[in-house]
Design an enzyme around this catalytic site. Structure first.
Site, PDB file in Angstrom:
ATOM      1  N   LYS A 138       0.820  -1.212   0.000  1.00 36.26           N
ATOM      2  CA  LYS A 138       0.000   0.000   0.000  1.00 36.26           C
ATOM      3  C   LYS A 138       0.854   1.263   0.000  1.00 36.26           C
ATOM      4  O   LYS A 138       0.396   2.322  -0.416  1.00 36.26           O
ATOM      5  CB  LYS A 138      -0.973  -0.030   1.162  1.00 36.26           C
ATOM      6  CG  LYS A 138      -1.972  -1.181   0.986  1.00 36.26           C
ATOM      7  CD  LYS A 138      -3.170  -1.105   1.859  1.00 36.26           C
ATOM      8  CE  LYS A 138      -4.220  -2.128   1.459  1.00 36.26           C
ATOM      9  NZ  LYS A 138      -3.787  -3.544   1.599  1.00 36.26           N
TER      10      LYS A 138
HETATM   11  C1  PLP Z   1      -4.391  -4.624   0.959  1.00 33.21           C
HETATM   12  C2  PLP Z   1      -3.586  -5.880   0.856  1.00 33.21           C
HETATM   13  C3  PLP Z   1      -3.909  -6.903  -0.069  1.00 33.21           C
HETATM   14  C4  PLP Z   1      -5.122  -6.839  -0.974  1.00 33.21           C
HETATM   15  O1  PLP Z   1      -5.003  -5.869  -1.971  1.00 33.21           O
HETATM   16  P1  PLP Z   1      -6.300  -5.333  -2.742  1.00 33.21           P
HETATM   17  O2  PLP Z   1      -5.837  -4.222  -3.587  1.00 33.21           O
HETATM   18  O3  PLP Z   1      -7.260  -4.904  -1.660  1.00 33.21           O
HETATM   19  O4  PLP Z   1      -6.837  -6.476  -3.534  1.00 33.21           O
HETATM   20  C5  PLP Z   1      -3.073  -8.000  -0.151  1.00 33.21           C
HETATM   21  N1  PLP Z   1      -1.991  -8.123   0.658  1.00 33.21           N
HETATM   22  C6  PLP Z   1      -1.667  -7.177   1.574  1.00 33.21           C
HETATM   23  C7  PLP Z   1      -0.476  -7.392   2.437  1.00 33.21           C
HETATM   24  C8  PLP Z   1      -2.432  -6.020   1.697  1.00 33.21           C
HETATM   25  O5  PLP Z   1      -2.101  -5.091   2.619  1.00 33.21           O
END
Ligand code: PLP
Length: 464
Positions: free
Chosen positions: A112
């Protein structure tokens, strides 16, 4: 570039407006009115360029003249200078034709950061130019909150308030939110669970008097600018394995469908992607949708990959919009049915388009643990549980010697130390730059799960 709502009943916006707004007023999501194209030749020229240079070229058609070239280069440079790997999103080899795209070299050790760091810098430049200030409020079950805090801390035009469920996030996650000392950061430990926090956030956005007074802004995963930032690493990784002269496939651990949707955008722009494989944990609504065309909610079952414990994948609406040839009345109908009846069934045409583009797989809890263990044995790479679901699902796809598979690694294993240690016996250490996380002072405000109480705190701290 203009941005339109998937539900067709909100005003068209510029990139800057869509970024600062987040959710459309008709309940839909903003998408660009068309997909910009990059030629074979433009993509070929990405070879050997830095992550930042490719980021500039890939995102430029979407932002139009929101920023001058010089501003935009500065934004990208500042955003990724916080990453501790010079390649930003490096690729590691797992097997002869299977690669891992490491997306966890940012400040909070999860993918993120790739989007959030960029959004922080874009907000700062856009708001300073407008002479405006906003209050960012977010609800988090862990990863998003710390990524937002790291992205917005110390910026002049923004206050950031993050609500997390008191006692229900891991210690690493909590400390990442409570130890930054910048005065514009406010970590709120709410009495309640994640759903309480999310409901409070929603109520806050619906309290128009409050919303206008504090200039509320949201940066949750439906913000278009977040999806856009993620399109870049599909290009950098594919090009480093020979695209556009050959095809590549991706397997993506999926929760809210933002990350894999970014892969779909890269493909629409001209990147030769063969298969896009969505990997879920036991919360498998997307796997079931790809396999059956039925998008039907079940309960959420907590797993060792908690960032994927989701039953409504908000970004999936952007794909549904394209599956129905961008007909917003069809989108409205389906998502009203999801809300009122708990699900919908894709039409024959939409379903066949979905399976033209996507494959899917599901990874159980025991398979996740077994995969962490197996990959350590094969390569010494320690996977986080989310990344393990992708690696497992990728390994089940029919092998194609001409098409490399890239699995996305979305978090550093040290973010989920207990699950990783239980799976493979290794306690993954925090990277050196974070090694003192447990010694830093914490700062947080404990609050009741009550709208009035939280709004009062936000008003007082922002002097609104
Ligand atoms: C948010 C997240 C996901 C999922 O990603 P999306 O874009 O919501 O599909 C997968 N792995 C981790 C570690 C995350 O923080």
């Amino acid at each position: 570039m203009k941005y339109i709502s998937t539900r067709g009943q909100a005003p068209e916006l510029t990139f800057e407006e869509a970024m600062l707004t987040g959710l459309a007023r008709d309940g839909g999501l903003y998408v660009p009115e068309s997909w910009p194209q990059l030629s074979h030749r433009q993509i070929a020229e990405f070879a050997g360029k830095s992550y930042e240079e490719v980021a500039f070229e890939v995102m430029k058609p979407f932002i139009g003249d929101t920023f001058t070239d010089e501003e935009f280069f500065g934004i990208i440079d500042r955003a990724y200078s916080s990453f501790d790997h010079v390649a930003r999103c490096p690729l590691v080899q797992l097997d002869s034709n299977h690669f891992l795209l490491e997306l966890f070299h940012g400040p909070t050790l999860a993918f993120k950061d790739v989007a959030m760091q960029l959004i922080g810098q874009m907000f700062e430049v856009a708001l300073k130019r407008r002479g405006a200030r906003v209050t960012i409020v977010g609800a988090t079950s862990g990863d998003t909150g710390s990524a937002a805090i790291e992205a917005f801390k110390g910026l002049e035009a923004v206050d950031v308030f993050i609500m997390f469920p008191h006692g229900r996030v891991s210690e690493v996650q909590r400390r990442q939110m409570t130890t930054p000392s910048e005065s514009n950061v406010h970590a709120l430990a709410v009495d309640g669970d994640f759903d309480t926090c999310q409901a409070l956030l929603k109520d806050m956005f619906n309290d128009f008097e409050f919303r206008d007074r504090v200039k509320l802004a949201g940066v949750n995963s439906i913000n278009w600018a977040r999806v856009l930032a993620q399109v870049v690493y599909y290009f950098t990784s594919a090009v480093s394995l020979g695209a556009p002269h050959r095809k590549v496939s991706f397997t993506v651990p999926t929760g809210n469908f933002g990350d894999i949707f970014a892969g779909y955008v890269a493909k629409r722009m001209g990147l030769p992607i063969d298969r896009l494989v969505t990997a879920t944990n036991q919360n498998d609504i997307l796997h079931r949708t790809v396999q059956t065309g039925k998008h039907i909610k079940k309960g959420v079952f907590p797993s060792i990959s908690p960032s994927m414990d989701i039953q409504v994948s908000s970004n999936f609406e952007r794909l549904v919009f394209d599956l129905y040839d961008r007909e917003s009345s069809a989108v409205r109908q389906q998502f009203e049915a999801l809300k009122d009846e708990g699900g919908f069934v894709l039409s024959q045409g939409a379903r066949s388009r979905l399976s033209d583009e996507f494959d899917s797989g599901r990874c159980s809890e025991s398979e996740t643990r077994a995969t962490v263990k197996k990959i350590v044995g094969m390569t010494n790479e320690v996977l986080c549980p989310h990344s393990a679901t992708a690696v497992k699902v990728a390994s089940e796809q029919p092998p194609d010697p001409d098409v490399p598979m890239i699995s996305l690694a979305t978090a550093h294993p040290a973010k989920f130390p207990a699950a990783v240690e239980a799976a493979c016996g290794i306690h993954p250490p925090l990277p050196p730059r974070m090694a003192d996380l447990f010694d830093r002072d914490e700062r947080q405000t404990r609050v009741a799960g009550d709208l009035q109480a939280i709004e009062a705190i936000i008003r007082e701290r922002t002097c609104a």
